[in-house]
Design an enzyme around this catalytic site. Structure first.
Site, PDB file in Angstrom:
ATOM      1  N   GLU A  12       0.805  -1.223   0.000  1.00 35.15           N
ATOM      2  CA  GLU A  12       0.000   0.000   0.000  1.00 35.15           C
ATOM      3  C   GLU A  12       0.839   1.274   0.000  1.00 35.15           C
ATOM      4  OE1 GLU A  12      -3.951  -1.691   2.334  1.00 35.15           O
ATOM      5  OE2 GLU A  12      -2.244  -0.972   3.512  1.00 35.15           O
ATOM      6  N   ASP A 203     -11.760  -6.871  -2.557  1.00 33.13           N
ATOM      7  CA  ASP A 203     -12.611  -8.053  -2.437  1.00 33.13           C
ATOM      8  C   ASP A 203     -13.960  -7.593  -1.909  1.00 33.13           C
ATOM      9  OD1 ASP A 203     -12.697  -8.791   0.740  1.00 33.13           O
ATOM     10  OD2 ASP A 203     -10.833  -7.794   0.171  1.00 33.13           O
TER      11      ASP A 203
END
Length: 232
Positions: A12, A203
């Site tokens: 990230e 997701d």
């Protein structure tokens, strides 16, 4: 202006760090704070590690030791809101702890005692900047999905089942769920520092066999955050 950036995992923050100039690293405890520039804007970025305590420690350090004037939380999340798809983006309107329950003492569900709120509102100017930057990315052809504004739910629980997802919807109706944002928001709220949480959906928080695009979503989000900062 100095922007603090927090991501929980290496995937990230790595892309953002690689695009920074004039970098300098400071080690504090087990954390590495990387100072530098994105465009002409000074930034400090840190990989917090997963979870609320890690994120809170990083936020307070960015504010007290590095003097950041706003905080952006970048990363991935599980999609909760109806209509969200993998690789869509959520821009926070507020952040809430979904695992905080002091109702036995007369507080509202999700309310932190002493704060008289169940959710921490994000900064309107940063929200608008994120929206505008995303629209520019779509027009340029660099971004191909959609960005929505919504609530971010945070807890020290990895949500990966339809049962947990349904319970979250009923509890606080978030757009997405993750494990750091509300802690960052909480610390910013106490210090009166503007923040926004930006999460790309990796997701749909339903089961372990679904599509899980961790790297792709993290890179998408990193591009948006860097573009936002350049637009400041």
């Amino acid at each position: 202006m100095k922007v603090g950036i927090i991501g929980a995992m290496d995937v990230e923050v790595a892309e953002i760090i690689s695009n920074m100039t004039e970098k300098k690293t400071t080690d504090i405890g087990h954390l590495q704070f990387v100072e530098g520039f994105i465009g002409k804007i000074p930034v400090v970025i840190v990989q917090s590690g997963v979870g609320k305590v890690n994120a809170g420690i990083c936020t307070q350090t960015l504010i007290l030791q590095f003097g950041v004037t706003c905080v952006i939380n970048t990363g991935i999340a599980g999609g909760i809101a109806q209509g969200l798809s993998v690789m869509d983006t959520v821009i926070s309107i507020d952040a809430i702890y979904h695992d905080f329950d002091a109702t036995e003492f007369g507080y509202r569900l999700n309310e932190v005692p002493g704060l008289d709120t169940i959710a921490f509102p994000a900064d309107e100017k940063l929200i608008e900047l994120a929206e505008k930057t995303y629209e520019e990315g779509v027009k340029s052809g660099r971004l191909h999905r959609k960005a929505v504004k919504g609530r971010v739910a945070t807890g020290d629980i990895f949500v990966n089942s339809s049962i947990k997802k349904s319970a979250l919807k009923a509890m606080c109706n978030p757009a997405c769920v993750e494990m750091e944002g509300a802690a960052i928001a909480h610390v910013c709220h106490l210090n009166t520092v503007p923040f926004v949480i930006i999460r790309c959906i990796s997701d749909l928080a339903e089961n372990t066999t679904e599509v899980y695009l961790e790297k792709e979503a993290a890179l998408e989000n990193a591009y948006l955050v860097m573009s936002m900062i350049k637009n400041m």
